[in-house]
Design a protein around this motif. Structure first.
Motif, short mmCIF file in Angstrom:
data_model
loop_
_atom_site.label_atom_id
_atom_site.label_comp_id
_atom_site.label_asym_id
_atom_site.label_seq_id
_atom_site.Cartn_x
_atom_site.Cartn_y
_atom_site.Cartn_z
N UNK A 16 20.25 -18.41 40.13
CA UNK A 16 20.44 -17.68 38.88
C UNK A 16 19.21 -17.73 37.97
N UNK A 17 18.15 -18.39 38.42
CA UNK A 17 16.97 -18.55 37.57
C UNK A 17 16.28 -17.25 37.22
N UNK A 18 16.41 -16.25 38.10
CA UNK A 18 15.75 -14.98 37.83
C UNK A 18 16.29 -14.27 36.61
N UNK A 19 17.54 -14.55 36.25
CA UNK A 19 18.10 -13.94 35.04
C UNK A 19 17.30 -14.38 33.81
N UNK A 20 16.95 -15.66 33.76
CA UNK A 20 16.16 -16.17 32.64
C UNK A 20 14.79 -15.52 32.60
N UNK A 21 14.16 -15.40 33.75
CA UNK A 21 12.82 -14.79 33.80
C UNK A 21 12.86 -13.34 33.33
N UNK A 22 13.81 -12.56 33.83
CA UNK A 22 13.91 -11.15 33.48
C UNK A 22 14.27 -10.96 32.01
N UNK A 23 15.27 -11.72 31.52
CA UNK A 23 15.72 -11.56 30.14
C UNK A 23 14.63 -11.96 29.16
N UNK A 24 13.98 -13.09 29.40
CA UNK A 24 12.94 -13.55 28.47
C UNK A 24 11.73 -12.62 28.50
N UNK A 25 11.32 -12.17 29.67
CA UNK A 25 10.20 -11.24 29.76
C UNK A 25 10.47 -9.98 28.96
N UNK A 26 11.66 -9.43 29.14
CA UNK A 26 12.03 -8.21 28.41
C UNK A 26 12.15 -8.47 26.91
N UNK A 27 12.77 -9.60 26.53
CA UNK A 27 13.01 -9.89 25.12
C UNK A 27 11.71 -10.13 24.37
#
Length: 347
Positions: free
Chosen positions: A47-58
């Protein structure tokens, strides 16, 4: 300069914190459904990719909203397309959807990016195929502690420099944020990994890097551009070629996970898990630096022969490393393979 430092620090810390939270949530709820067994029987969530994608976008969106790093149409299209691929990847993590719908979504998103780059039909079709190729290579590559994150950080930084040199400030900033977010993720993914990217993160990262490389090299001459693209993705490209050839020769399904990637073979040759990540990070650095030099015109197209030769020799040599276990005695063989996979840190 100040914004870049602040954005990178924010992305790194936010991703590290969010990844820790998501790991706890995944372990308690069992989401996503597919989880791997690591050393000593530990469960490693994907589930770590969710953090990478969300933070990059945010973080990128925050820079645009404050006016510190406005998003142009190219960067906005790139992030939206990568976000769509990440969303599909998350669904695939929770409930596997198969290769065909995944490739269809990737091809559609890649077509949007290529249209924005204003490439011709033939070159555009090749670019779409290449983006899909690299995106899936990244997904398959997310199978060993710390490896894909390390390689992706190096690639993102190199592409960010190329984008900045082209005057593409928004994509350059987004790639810098991605590199910082991946670094924050590596805090939890370094051996022994406590969480993995999963399809969401590996598809998001692979797609964003491949698409950014196409945008950065759009308008360049064919040979230097192709050499730059290959250099930036040297390791993941070589890994996918190795896995494809190896599984084809062994009669194994291409899209099924297994301990036959470059990292697993290097581990069998005696490298430590940390050593594997470092060696592949250095190989990625060599390819990325070559790609940057080709992109800037500092070296000629023949310079690409170095990384190509390195990749070919590596693939040929690593094909000789046995990775598929011993045939016969099925139940016992499964235990042997399982123990070997745990020792190798495979997913």
């Amino acid at each position: 300069m100040f914004y870049g430092i602040a954005a990178a620090a924010t992305a790194l810390l936010a991703t590290a914190a969010l990844t820790a939270v998501l790991r706890r949530v995944a372990l308690r709820t069992g989401v996503p459904g597919r989880r791997t067994t690591g050393r000593a029987g530990r469960r490693v969530p994907r589930l770590g990719g969710v953090a990478v994608a969300v933070v990059t976008a945010a973080v990128t969106a925050a820079g645009a909203c404050t006016g510190l790093a406005p998003l142009g149409s190219d960067a906005l299209t790139l992030l939206l397309a990568a976000g769509a691929v990440a969303l599909f990847g998350f669904v695939d993590d929770v409930r596997p959807l198969g290769a065909r719908p995944r490739i269809a979504v990737e091809a559609a998103a890649a077509s949007v990016v290529v249209h924005t780059a204003q490439l011709g039909f033939f070159v555009g079709a090749l670019a779409v195929l290449w983006i899909v190729f690299v995106t899936n290579a990244g997904r398959l590559f997310d199978s060993f502690d710390g490896v894909f994150g390390t390689v992706a950080v190096v690639t993102a930084l190199g592409l960010s420099g190329c984008a900045a040199a082209e005057g593409l400030d928004a994509p350059a900033a987004a790639l810098g944020v991605l590199a910082a977010a991946l670094t924050g993720f590596l805090v939890h993914n370094w051996y022994p990994a406590r969480i993995r990217l999963g399809s969401c993160g590996s598809l998001f990262t692979g797609f964003l890097l491949a698409s950014a490389a196409v945008l950065v090299n759009a308008g360049h001459e064919a040979l230097p551009g192709a050499g730059s693209l290959f250099g930036a993705t040297l390791v993941v490209t070589a890994d996918l070629v190795l896995v494809t050839v190896s599984r084809k020769l062994a009669g194994r399904p291409l899209f099924r996970g297994g301990g036959d990637h470059i990292a697993h073979r290097l581990r069998r040759l005696g490298l430590t898990p940390q050593g594997v990540a470092v060696v592949l990070g250095v190989a990625s650095l060599v390819g990325t630096v070559t790609g940057v030099l080709l992109h800037s015109g500092a070296v000629g197209p023949l310079a690409a022969l170095g990384p190509v030769g390195l990749a070919v020799l590596g693939v040929v040599g690593l094909l000789r490393v046995p990775v598929y276990g011993v045939r016969g005695q099925r139940s016992r063989g499964r235990k042997v393979v399982s123990a070997a996979a745990i020792d190798l840190g495979s997913s």
